[in-house]
Write a protein that holds these residues in place. Structure first.
Motif, PDB file in Angstrom:
ATOM      1  N   TRP A   1      14.398 -38.430   7.487  1.00  0.00           N
ATOM      2  CA  TRP A   1      13.338 -37.574   6.961  1.00  0.00           C
ATOM      3  C   TRP A   1      13.784 -36.137   6.839  1.00  0.00           C
ATOM      4  N   LYS A   2      14.802 -35.740   7.599  1.00  0.00           N
ATOM      5  CA  LYS A   2      15.394 -34.412   7.419  1.00  0.00           C
ATOM      6  C   LYS A   2      16.055 -34.317   6.048  1.00  0.00           C
ATOM      7  N   TYR A   3      16.701 -35.405   5.598  1.00  0.00           N
ATOM      8  CA  TYR A   3      17.318 -35.408   4.275  1.00  0.00           C
ATOM      9  C   TYR A   3      16.250 -35.327   3.179  1.00  0.00           C
ATOM     10  N   VAL A   4      15.129 -36.041   3.375  1.00  0.00           N
ATOM     11  CA  VAL A   4      14.018 -35.955   2.418  1.00  0.00           C
ATOM     12  C   VAL A   4      13.510 -34.520   2.357  1.00  0.00           C
ATOM     13  N   GLU A   5      13.322 -33.941   3.525  1.00  0.00           N
ATOM     14  CA  GLU A   5      12.843 -32.558   3.615  1.00  0.00           C
ATOM     15  C   GLU A   5      13.801 -31.605   2.912  1.00  0.00           C
ATOM     16  N   ALA A   6      15.105 -31.800   3.156  1.00  0.00           N
ATOM     17  CA  ALA A   6      16.104 -30.933   2.535  1.00  0.00           C
ATOM     18  C   ALA A   6      16.049 -31.011   1.019  1.00  0.00           C
ATOM     19  N   GLY A   7      15.901 -32.223   0.487  1.00  0.00           N
ATOM     20  CA  GLY A   7      15.814 -32.381  -0.961  1.00  0.00           C
ATOM     21  C   GLY A   7      14.579 -31.714  -1.537  1.00  0.00           C
ATOM     22  N   ALA A   8      13.447 -31.869  -0.851  1.00  0.00           N
ATOM     23  CA  ALA A   8      12.200 -31.265  -1.318  1.00  0.00           C
ATOM     24  C   ALA A   8      12.305 -29.745  -1.344  1.00  0.00           C
ATOM     25  N   LYS A   9      12.890 -29.192  -0.304  1.00  0.00           N
ATOM     26  CA  LYS A   9      12.986 -27.740  -0.215  1.00  0.00           C
ATOM     27  C   LYS A   9      14.020 -27.174  -1.187  1.00  0.00           C
ATOM     28  N   ALA A  10      15.076 -27.958  -1.446  1.00  0.00           N
ATOM     29  CA  ALA A  10      16.055 -27.537  -2.447  1.00  0.00           C
ATOM     30  C   ALA A  10      15.405 -27.463  -3.822  1.00  0.00           C
ATOM     31  N   ALA A  11      14.566 -28.439  -4.133  1.00  0.00           N
ATOM     32  CA  ALA A  11      13.865 -28.427  -5.416  1.00  0.00           C
ATOM     33  C   ALA A  11      12.930 -27.226  -5.509  1.00  0.00           C
ATOM     34  N   GLY A  12      12.263 -26.905  -4.402  1.00  0.00           N
ATOM     35  CA  GLY A  12      11.388 -25.746  -4.390  1.00  0.00           C
ATOM     36  C   GLY A  12      12.144 -24.466  -4.677  1.00  0.00           C
ATOM     37  N   GLU A  13      13.298 -24.306  -4.057  1.00  0.00           N
ATOM     38  CA  GLU A  13      14.124 -23.119  -4.285  1.00  0.00           C
ATOM     39  C   GLU A  13      14.606 -23.067  -5.733  1.00  0.00           C
ATOM     40  N   GLU A  14      15.061 -24.195  -6.239  1.00  0.00           N
ATOM     41  CA  GLU A  14      15.615 -24.258  -7.596  1.00  0.00           C
ATOM     42  C   GLU A  14      14.547 -23.997  -8.662  1.00  0.00           C
ATOM     43  N   LEU A  15      13.341 -24.532  -8.434  1.00  0.00           N
ATOM     44  CA  LEU A  15      12.299 -24.461  -9.456  1.00  0.00           C
ATOM     45  C   LEU A  15      11.317 -23.316  -9.251  1.00  0.00           C
ATOM     46  N   GLY A  16      11.468 -22.597  -8.148  1.00  0.00           N
ATOM     47  CA  GLY A  16      10.638 -21.431  -7.918  1.00  0.00           C
ATOM     48  C   GLY A  16       9.207 -21.738  -7.539  1.00  0.00           C
ATOM     49  N   VAL A  17       9.017 -22.752  -6.696  1.00  0.00           N
ATOM     50  CA  VAL A  17       7.668 -23.074  -6.220  1.00  0.00           C
ATOM     51  C   VAL A  17       7.658 -23.083  -4.696  1.00  0.00           C
ATOM     52  N   ASP A  18       6.488 -22.825  -4.122  1.00  0.00           N
ATOM     53  CA  ASP A  18       6.328 -22.879  -2.677  1.00  0.00           C
ATOM     54  C   ASP A  18       6.219 -24.340  -2.249  1.00  0.00           C
ATOM     55  N   VAL A  19       7.043 -24.750  -1.305  1.00  0.00           N
ATOM     56  CA  VAL A  19       7.026 -26.126  -0.807  1.00  0.00           C
ATOM     57  C   VAL A  19       6.772 -26.106   0.694  1.00  0.00           C
ATOM     58  N   THR A  20       5.703 -26.755   1.114  1.00  0.00           N
ATOM     59  CA  THR A  20       5.401 -26.901   2.534  1.00  0.00           C
ATOM     60  C   THR A  20       5.619 -28.358   2.921  1.00  0.00           C
ATOM     61  N   VAL A  21       6.409 -28.589   3.961  1.00  0.00           N
ATOM     62  CA  VAL A  21       6.727 -29.946   4.415  1.00  0.00           C
ATOM     63  C   VAL A  21       6.149 -30.150   5.809  1.00  0.00           C
ATOM     64  N   VAL A  22       5.349 -31.200   5.989  1.00  0.00           N
ATOM     65  CA  VAL A  22       4.781 -31.518   7.296  1.00  0.00           C
ATOM     66  C   VAL A  22       4.997 -32.993   7.600  1.00  0.00           C
ATOM     67  N   GLY A  23       4.933 -33.325   8.882  1.00  0.00           N
ATOM     68  CA  GLY A  23       5.065 -34.711   9.307  1.00  0.00           C
ATOM     69  C   GLY A  23       4.749 -34.837  10.777  1.00  0.00           C
ATOM     70  N   PRO A  24       4.206 -35.977  11.213  1.00  0.00           N
ATOM     71  CA  PRO A  24       3.856 -36.169  12.627  1.00  0.00           C
ATOM     72  C   PRO A  24       5.077 -36.315  13.522  1.00  0.00           C
TER      73      PRO A  24
END
Length: 325
Positions: free
Chosen positions: A55-78
């Motif tokens: 799930w760290k890899y999933v998180e990393a991919g999501a946040k990389a996309a946020g940086e690349e595309l210029g959007v705010d990305v918040t990642v949460v999980g239990p």
């Protein structure tokens, strides 16, 4: 490898930036945010947990996309995949904040469907890793889990001989991703003539899988193969086997995590069915942005799998290191 074709170069370029943004510092049951340049667009990503490498890899991919595309990305999980209600609460909280889109990996789809249906009336809702059926879903991005289990089962069977005893270790009860992997693996193993002597859940947890395997071995010391629905459980099962001094038991998992790949290179784990968690996270946010912009999205996006053995484990390890710096 399929998962590297589109994003490998991007992963290398963004890896340092992504993890500096906070991926490596996320705590269990916590959240992390990557701020883009536009500020007005946001994507909420709700995962099954933030406590495992996958799930760290999933998180990393999501946040990389946020940086690349210029959007705010918040990642949460239990704190763990067993905390189903905690995930529902986190999802409700994120939806209440009115993000531009929501990306979700539901642990138990039926528990979150009411929240997703309500959210989908006004907001694009995309699923990754585990699917759910509800009105208004934008897309599902992930592995064909049944195929992953089937291919893993076939690979494990190829390392054994007909009539050998095998064990199946599943994830949390009701988790469709791990349940479907186990189903695929079981059918492949039985079709190849293997005898499944035990099938038990271990909540995708290393310590629980070790305990489960210890109990199984009390009555099945002649087990020759183990298929676990994720790599953490495979490693836990392997520890129990090693503690008993058993030799030549082939153990494999699913996910292709760094720890699993290193174990394969060390001659311990036999193999892993590698998913594309980084790509799932990246494509989840990427397609969320497209949906927010009114673009048409495919209803199903297959993120692909790779079978990792000692022959190609070094390549997989190099890729994982490139996105973990």
């Amino acid at each position: 490898m399929n998962k590297k074709v589109k994003l490998f170069g991007m992963a290398v370029a963004l890896s340092s930036m992504v993890f500096a943004a906070g991926c490596g510092n996320s705590s269990e049951g916590a959240s992390s945010e990557a701020s883009g340049e536009k500020g007005g667009e946001s994507v909420a990503v709700v995962l099954k947990t933030l406590s495992s490498p996958y799930w760290k890899y999933v998180e990393a991919g999501a946040k990389a996309a946020g940086e690349e595309l210029g959007v705010d990305v918040t990642v949460v999980g239990p704190s763990s995949e067993a905390e189903v209600i905690q995930q529902v609460n986190m999802l409700e909280d994120q939806v209440s904040q009115g993000p531009g889109a929501v990306v979700v990996s539901p642990t138990q789809p039926e528990t979150v469907v009411p929240v997703l249906e309500k959210a989908a009336k006004d907001t694009p809702v995309l699923l990754i890793d585990s699917d759910a059926n509800f009105e208004g879903k934008t897309t599902f991005i992930g592995t064909e889990n049944y195929s992953a289990g089937q291919e893993g089962g076939k690979l494990l069977a190829s390392m054994l001989k007909k009539g050998d005893k095998v064990v199946l270790i599943a994830g949390a009860l009701g988790n469709p991703a791990t349940d479907t992997r186990i189903k695929g693996a079981k059918e492949a193993l039985e079709a190849a003539g293997m005898e499944v002597v035990a099938e038990q859940p271990a909540d995708s947890d290393k310590a629980k899988a070790m305990s489960v395997m210890e109990n199984i071995l009390q009555n099945n010391k002649d087990v020759k193969g183990v298929f676990a629905a994720n790599d953490d459980m495979a490693i836990g099962a392997l520890r129990a086997i090693e503690a008993k001094g058993l030799k030549d038991v082939k153990v494999m998992g699913v996910d292709g995590t760094m720890e699993a790949v290193e174990s394969i290179l060390d001659g311990k784990l036999a193999a892993s069915v590698a998913q594309s968690p980084y790509n799932m996270g990246y494509q989840g946010v990427e397609n969320a942005v497209k949906a927010m912009n009114g673009e048409k999205i495919e209803e199903r996006i297959d993120s692909g799998i790779d079978l990792i053995t000692k022959e190609n484990a070094k390549e997989q390890l190099d890729f994982l290191k490139s996105i973990s710096k």
